[in-house]
Scaffold this motif. Structure first.
Motif, PDB file in Angstrom:
ATOM      1  N   TRP A  67      -0.763   5.216   5.519  1.00 27.27           N
ATOM      2  CA  TRP A  67       0.523   5.763   5.614  1.00 27.27           C
ATOM      3  C   TRP A  67       0.080   6.904   6.407  1.00 27.27           C
ATOM      4  CZ3 TRP A  67      -1.039   3.292   1.073  1.00 27.27           C
ATOM      5  CH2 TRP A  67      -0.118   2.804   0.215  1.00 27.27           C
ATOM      6  N   GLN A  71       5.446  13.886   5.746  1.00 23.24           N
ATOM      7  CA  GLN A  71       5.660  13.362   4.566  1.00 23.24           C
ATOM      8  C   GLN A  71       7.359  12.834   4.465  1.00 23.24           C
ATOM      9  OE1 GLN A  71       3.888  13.839   2.182  1.00 23.24           O
ATOM     10  NE2 GLN A  71       2.236  14.001   3.773  1.00 23.24           N
ATOM     11  N   SER A  72       8.375  12.875   5.720  1.00 20.80           N
ATOM     12  CA  SER A  72       9.734  13.335   5.405  1.00 20.80           C
ATOM     13  C   SER A  72       9.683  10.727   5.140  1.00 20.80           C
ATOM     14  CB  SER A  72       9.670  13.151   7.218  1.00 20.80           C
ATOM     15  OG  SER A  72       9.289  11.864   8.120  1.00 20.80           O
ATOM     16  N   ALA A  73       9.436  10.967   4.171  1.00 21.22           N
ATOM     17  CA  ALA A  73      10.197   9.476   3.881  1.00 21.22           C
ATOM     18  C   ALA A  73      11.718   9.492   3.558  1.00 21.22           C
ATOM     19  CB  ALA A  73       8.850   9.581   2.867  1.00 21.22           C
ATOM     20  N   PRO A  74      12.155   8.497   3.876  1.00 23.01           N
ATOM     21  CA  PRO A  74      11.797   7.142   4.094  1.00 23.01           C
ATOM     22  C   PRO A  74      10.829   6.759   5.471  1.00 23.01           C
ATOM     23  CG  PRO A  74      13.413   6.931   3.825  1.00 23.01           C
ATOM     24  CD  PRO A  74      13.537   8.236   3.424  1.00 23.01           C
ATOM     25  N   HIS A  75      10.344   5.771   5.643  1.00 25.28           N
ATOM     26  CA  HIS A  75       9.802   5.251   6.860  1.00 25.28           C
ATOM     27  C   HIS A  75       9.534   4.114   7.233  1.00 25.28           C
ATOM     28  CE1 HIS A  75       6.629   9.417   6.749  1.00 25.28           C
ATOM     29  NE2 HIS A  75       6.000   8.381   6.442  1.00 25.28           N
ATOM     30  N   ILE A 108       4.865   3.349   8.196  1.00 27.38           N
ATOM     31  CA  ILE A 108       3.796   2.800   7.294  1.00 27.38           C
ATOM     32  C   ILE A 108       3.589   0.843   7.678  1.00 27.38           C
ATOM     33  CG2 ILE A 108       3.609   1.335   4.942  1.00 27.38           C
ATOM     34  CD1 ILE A 108       5.315   4.089   3.845  1.00 27.38           C
ATOM     35  N   HIS A 141      10.195   0.900  -0.516  1.00 23.99           N
ATOM     36  CA  HIS A 141      11.154   1.061  -1.921  1.00 23.99           C
ATOM     37  C   HIS A 141      10.179   2.791  -2.008  1.00 23.99           C
ATOM     38  CE1 HIS A 141      14.717   2.128  -0.351  1.00 23.99           C
ATOM     39  NE2 HIS A 141      15.319   0.991  -1.079  1.00 23.99           N
ATOM     40  N   ASP A 142       9.386   1.032  -3.365  1.00 27.03           N
ATOM     41  CA  ASP A 142       7.730   1.687  -3.716  1.00 27.03           C
ATOM     42  C   ASP A 142       6.659   2.660  -2.725  1.00 27.03           C
ATOM     43  OD1 ASP A 142       9.162   0.880  -6.065  1.00 27.03           O
ATOM     44  OD2 ASP A 142       7.856  -1.009  -6.297  1.00 27.03           O
ATOM     45  N   GLY A 144       6.963   4.030  -0.321  1.00 29.41           N
ATOM     46  CA  GLY A 144       7.449   5.143   0.447  1.00 29.41           C
ATOM     47  C   GLY A 144       8.487   5.144   2.001  1.00 29.41           C
ATOM     48  N   ASP A 146      10.666   2.051   3.885  1.00 29.84           N
ATOM     49  CA  ASP A 146      12.736   2.135   4.472  1.00 29.84           C
ATOM     50  C   ASP A 146      13.107   0.411   4.712  1.00 29.84           C
ATOM     51  OD1 ASP A 146      15.215   1.631   5.094  1.00 29.84           O
ATOM     52  OD2 ASP A 146      15.428   2.994   6.306  1.00 29.84           O
TER      53      ASP A 146
END
Length: 314
Positions: A67, A71-75, A108, A141-142, A144, A146
């Protein structure tokens, strides 16, 4: 050719000395893996979260997930296949470059520990690559991530798997692939292009290594022209994801990577070719110590970022 920088020459000699003499004094794949695992890796770049998991199935598939710091998910999600001639390599040997991608894009990264030959010859690795892509899409999605911004990436044999998987998804259907990254890719088992001869010996990866690897992976060359093995020989490259192809000047695989890049561009696929001048195959194992190595890594991250990051400012 530009010639090797003295520092590059010194690093090349160190890496060559540490590499198993496969196909000659070392002919057992398991022994070659043990010797390679003993090579000390550069210090790992710290990341907030790195986790080993297993994709369930009849043949459980280990993966390592990285990861990014942001913190700007979704990555975006990068599915990464390591190099090693389909015989060598592991989650540990390519840990450093996966961390570089996770931090530098940011994204990710899911590194895939696909089955290796000769215990698991073709098509095991190809099947594992597709399973990993499907799992990444289902679980994005789970994690974090895209699922609409999936990147397939790999180096050497792993780049072969990335290219092959893109072709298979185009022809058979599957998750959307936003981008493909092919780092010094092995794309033609029957290649007679000039770099195979110009760089056949003395630059870490040799022609003898390639011959040994392909015998482990295929047994013989009867099926070597199939696009699932030699994607450069695919009859059609239209409608594939945008691509970045990175080659190294002193690499026997250089010309097939550049030929694939040219064919992608001719087929209307947006393609960025980057030749790392004065460098050799597998140089990303020692990027920080090689002139031009950091620049190549930054170029890769910037290219992926511009393709799949919603806000490319980084």
């Amino acid at each position: 050719m530009t010639g090797l920088h003295p520092q590059t020459e010194a690093v090349l000699q160190l890496m060559t000395a540490a590499y198993p003499d496969i196909g000659a004094t070392v002919t057992d794949p398991a022994e070659a893996r043990r010797l390679l695992a003993r090579v000390k890796q550069p210090p790992a770049m710290p990341l907030p979260r790195v986790e080993d998991r297993t994709i369930p199935g009849a043949s459980p598939l280990p993966v390592r997930i990285y990861w990014p710091r942001t913190q700007s998910a979704p990555h975006p999600v990068i599915v990464y296949f390591h190099g090693g001639g389909f015989v060598l390599g592991s989650l540990d040997t390519h840990d450093g470059f996966c961390r570089t991608l996770a931090a530098g894009v940011p994204a990710i990264v899911i590194a895939v520990d696909y089955r290796l030959a000769p215990e698991h010859p073709y098509p095991a690795a190809v099947e594992d690559a597709r399973r990993a892509l499907d799992w990444a899409h289902t679980n994005a999605h789970d994690l974090g991530g895209d699922p609409e911004r999936l990147v397939l990436a790999g180096d050497s044999a792993g780049a072969n798997l990335a290219a092959v998987t893109c072709l298979r998804v185009r022809d058979q259907g599957g998750p959307p692939i936003a981008f493909q990254l092919l780092v010094y890719p092995w794309l033609d088992f029957l290649s007679e292009l000039p770099s195979r001869h110009e760089n056949a010996d003395g630059y870490y990866l040799t022609a003898a290594h390639l011959d040994w690897f392909q015998r482990q992976y295929l047994g013989n060359l009867a099926t070597a022209a199939h696009p699932d093995i030699s994607p450069l020989r695919a009859p059609r490259l239209r409608d594939l994801p945008p691509a970045m192809v990175l080659t190294a000047e002193y690499d026997p695989l250089r010309d097939e990577g550049e030929a694939y890049s040219a064919r992608l561009a001719e087929a209307g696929v947006p393609t960025h070719l980057y030749r790392a001048e004065g460098l050799f195959h597998s140089f990303f194992a020692m990027t920080e110590f090689l002139p031009g190595g950091r620049e190549a890594a930054e170029n890769i991250c910037a290219t992926i970022r511009s393709a799949v990051v919603a806000d490319p400012v980084h």
